[in-house]
Design a protein around this motif. Structure first.
Motif, short mmCIF file in Angstrom:
data_model
loop_
_atom_site.label_atom_id
_atom_site.label_comp_id
_atom_site.label_asym_id
_atom_site.label_seq_id
_atom_site.Cartn_x
_atom_site.Cartn_y
_atom_site.Cartn_z
N MET A 1 0.82 -1.19 0.00
CA MET A 1 0.00 0.00 0.00
C MET A 1 0.87 1.25 0.00
SD MET A 1 -3.12 -0.13 -0.37
CE MET A 1 -4.45 0.97 -0.17
N ILE A 2 1.88 1.27 0.84
CA ILE A 2 2.76 2.43 0.92
C ILE A 2 3.55 2.57 -0.38
CG2 ILE A 2 4.76 3.41 2.11
CD1 ILE A 2 3.68 2.13 4.68
N LEU A 3 4.03 1.44 -0.91
CA LEU A 3 4.79 1.49 -2.16
C LEU A 3 3.93 1.99 -3.31
CD1 LEU A 3 6.97 -1.73 -2.07
CD2 LEU A 3 7.69 0.63 -1.83
N LYS A 4 2.66 1.63 -3.32
CA LYS A 4 1.75 2.10 -4.36
C LYS A 4 1.64 3.63 -4.34
CE LYS A 4 -2.88 1.49 -6.21
NZ LYS A 4 -4.20 0.89 -6.02
N GLY A 5 1.58 4.19 -3.12
CA GLY A 5 1.52 5.64 -2.98
C GLY A 5 2.79 6.31 -3.46
N PHE A 6 3.94 5.72 -3.14
CA PHE A 6 5.21 6.28 -3.61
C PHE A 6 5.34 6.19 -5.13
CE2 PHE A 6 7.10 5.29 0.74
CZ PHE A 6 7.07 6.62 1.14
N LYS A 7 4.88 5.07 -5.67
CA LYS A 7 4.92 4.88 -7.12
C LYS A 7 4.04 5.92 -7.82
CE LYS A 7 3.80 1.21 -10.41
NZ LYS A 7 3.33 -0.16 -10.49
N GLU A 8 2.85 6.14 -7.26
CA GLU A 8 1.93 7.14 -7.82
C GLU A 8 2.54 8.53 -7.76
OE1 GLU A 8 -2.39 8.63 -6.47
OE2 GLU A 8 -2.24 6.46 -6.83
N LYS A 9 3.18 8.84 -6.64
CA LYS A 9 3.80 10.16 -6.47
C LYS A 9 4.96 10.35 -7.45
CE LYS A 9 5.26 13.36 -2.96
NZ LYS A 9 5.27 13.66 -1.55
N LEU A 88 2.44 0.24 -15.76
CA LEU A 88 3.09 1.50 -15.39
C LEU A 88 4.05 1.25 -14.24
CD1 LEU A 88 3.38 4.61 -15.53
CD2 LEU A 88 1.40 4.77 -14.03
N GLY A 89 5.30 1.59 -14.46
CA GLY A 89 6.32 1.41 -13.44
C GLY A 89 6.56 2.71 -12.68
N TRP A 90 7.77 2.89 -12.24
CA TRP A 90 8.18 4.08 -11.50
C TRP A 90 8.69 5.15 -12.44
CZ3 TRP A 90 8.32 4.39 -6.02
CH2 TRP A 90 7.93 3.23 -5.37
N LYS A 91 8.51 6.41 -12.09
CA LYS A 91 9.05 7.57 -12.80
C LYS A 91 8.70 7.58 -14.29
CE LYS A 91 12.88 8.08 -9.62
NZ LYS A 91 14.32 8.13 -9.46
N GLY A 92 7.47 7.24 -14.60
CA GLY A 92 7.00 7.32 -15.98
C GLY A 92 7.49 6.22 -16.89
N GLN A 93 8.01 5.15 -16.36
CA GLN A 93 8.50 4.04 -17.18
C GLN A 93 7.41 2.99 -17.35
OE1 GLN A 93 11.54 4.20 -18.67
NE2 GLN A 93 11.52 6.25 -17.79
N PHE A 94 7.31 2.46 -18.55
CA PHE A 94 6.33 1.42 -18.84
C PHE A 94 7.04 0.12 -19.17
CE2 PHE A 94 3.37 4.86 -19.15
CZ PHE A 94 2.17 4.29 -18.79
N LYS A 95 6.43 -0.98 -18.79
CA LYS A 95 6.98 -2.31 -19.06
C LYS A 95 6.59 -2.81 -20.44
CE LYS A 95 6.39 -3.09 -14.17
NZ LYS A 95 5.48 -3.66 -13.16
N SER A 96 5.57 -2.25 -21.03
CA SER A 96 5.01 -2.71 -22.30
C SER A 96 5.77 -2.12 -23.49
CB SER A 96 3.54 -2.31 -22.38
OG SER A 96 3.05 -2.48 -23.67
N GLN A 97 6.14 -2.98 -24.43
CA GLN A 97 6.80 -2.51 -25.64
C GLN A 97 5.83 -1.73 -26.52
OE1 GLN A 97 10.10 -2.74 -26.08
NE2 GLN A 97 9.80 -1.41 -27.85
N THR A 98 4.56 -2.05 -26.45
CA THR A 98 3.54 -1.33 -27.21
C THR A 98 3.51 0.14 -26.81
OG1 THR A 98 2.20 -3.34 -27.32
CG2 THR A 98 1.09 -1.27 -27.81
N VAL A 99 3.55 0.40 -25.50
CA VAL A 99 3.54 1.78 -25.01
C VAL A 99 4.85 2.48 -25.38
CG1 VAL A 99 3.44 3.23 -22.96
CG2 VAL A 99 1.97 1.23 -23.13
#
Length: 175
Positions: A1-9, A88-99
């Motif tokens: 839960m806390i990590l989700k908030g940090f990731k969102e921020k 959606l990962g951290w700092k605007g990074q995406f795991k998907s090659q499509t994105v």
């Protein structure tokens, strides 16, 4: 839960950084490549989006559509290029090659055709390089250059208003 908030921020900081570092240079270039971001649960009519090619006077293969799809495993999307918020990962990074491929494109116009306040859609919109970005009525004003006060259900009014403003900005070719 806390990590989700940090990731969102971290992603919100990335969006703010992209919005502040964006340099818009005036140009007289006509539209050649257009990108469209949609939420597949709000709008599921890819043929309507593809009909924009004739109005925008671009080739059909110069229109790229990317859809947010958070469906179950047994569900399918009407869009060919999709991603989920889980990618959606951290700092605007995406795991998907499509994105990654979508963001790497240099669009002349990016249409943010969604109403939800999705962090993933906003992150892609902020990361995409386009001199002109258009969104709907409740879109993030830091990301979009032009916001049309129209709901997603008023798709024909959106089409009319978009063409009107693109003509004013002299972005449509005369062919």
């Amino acid at each position: 839960m806390i990590l989700k908030g940090f990731k969102e921020k971290s992603n919100k900081k990335y969006i703010d950084k992209c919005a502040q570092s964006r340099v818009i240079l005036p140009n007289a270039d006509k539209l050649q490549r257009v990108g469209v971001l949609v939420n597949s649960h709000e709008f599921s009519d890819p043929e309507w989006i593809k009909s924009l090619t004739s109005l925008l006077k671009i080739k059909a293969n110069d229109l790229k559509i990317l859809a947010l799809f958070n469906g179950k495993k047994h569900e399918t999307s009407v869009y060919t290029d999709t991603f989920s918020e889980k990618e959606l990962g951290w700092k605007g990074q995406f795991k998907s090659q499509t994105v990654k491929d979508f963001v790497a494109n240099k669009f002349d116009l990016l249409i943010n055709f969604y109403e939800t306040d999705s962090l993933a859609l906003q992150t892609i919109s902020a990361a995409t390089q386009a001199p002109l970005k258009v969104g709907l009525h409740n879109a993030n004003p830091d990301i979009n250059d032009l916001t049309l006060d129209i709901t997603i259900k008023d798709k024909n009014i959106f089409k009319t208003e978009l063409i009107k403003y693109l003509n004013i900005l002299n972005k449509l070719s005369n062919e």
